[in-house]
Design a protein around this motif. Sequence first.
Motif, PDB file in Angstrom:
ATOM      1  N   VAL A  83       0.864  -1.180   0.000  1.00  0.00           N
ATOM      2  CA  VAL A  83       0.000   0.000   0.000  1.00  0.00           C
ATOM      3  C   VAL A  83       0.903   1.234   0.000  1.00  0.00           C
ATOM      4  O   VAL A  83       1.841   1.311   0.791  1.00  0.00           O
ATOM      5  N   PRO A  84       0.659   2.202  -0.889  1.00  0.00           N
ATOM      6  CA  PRO A  84       1.504   3.396  -0.953  1.00  0.00           C
ATOM      7  C   PRO A  84       1.497   4.188   0.359  1.00  0.00           C
ATOM      8  O   PRO A  84       0.513   4.196   1.094  1.00  0.00           O
ATOM      9  N   GLU A  85       2.604   4.871   0.620  1.00  0.00           N
ATOM     10  CA  GLU A  85       2.747   5.684   1.830  1.00  0.00           C
ATOM     11  C   GLU A  85       1.651   6.737   1.968  1.00  0.00           C
ATOM     12  O   GLU A  85       1.288   7.108   3.072  1.00  0.00           O
ATOM     13  N   ALA A  86       1.134   7.225   0.841  1.00  0.00           N
ATOM     14  CA  ALA A  86       0.101   8.277   0.888  1.00  0.00           C
ATOM     15  C   ALA A  86      -1.095   7.837   1.723  1.00  0.00           C
ATOM     16  O   ALA A  86      -1.768   8.674   2.333  1.00  0.00           O
ATOM     17  N   VAL A  87      -1.356   6.554   1.778  1.00  0.00           N
ATOM     18  CA  VAL A  87      -2.503   6.041   2.536  1.00  0.00           C
ATOM     19  C   VAL A  87      -2.251   6.166   4.040  1.00  0.00           C
ATOM     20  O   VAL A  87      -3.196   6.258   4.821  1.00  0.00           O
TER      21      VAL A  87
END
Length: 108
Positions: A83-87
């Motif tokens: 899952v990307p860090e932005a989440v």
Amino acid sequence: MAASAAPVQLSLVDLLLTEEEAAELQRLLAELERKYERHAHILKHGTIDPFWHDSMNLNLVRSHILAAKRAITALCESKGIPVPEAVNRPTPPEYPPEFCVVCRPHHS
């Protein structure tokens, strides 16, 4: 001696997602960023909505942020990719119903 082309590095995401899925992931990430920007804008400037306190719009955008995070997480988990860090960016707090950035006479 001819110059050799640089090797192409593919990420795990490139290997596990179709073009459509990768485009969808990028769209969701961009949408998430836009929602954070919208939230910050409302928090700084308020809104001009004559019928609702700023908290209503802030909480609505907050729910859009949560929905985008869930969609990104679901897509990544279904494909077995990180899952990307932005989440992991902190979700804005909920605001009480009467919260106004700049209270106007019709909101008192």
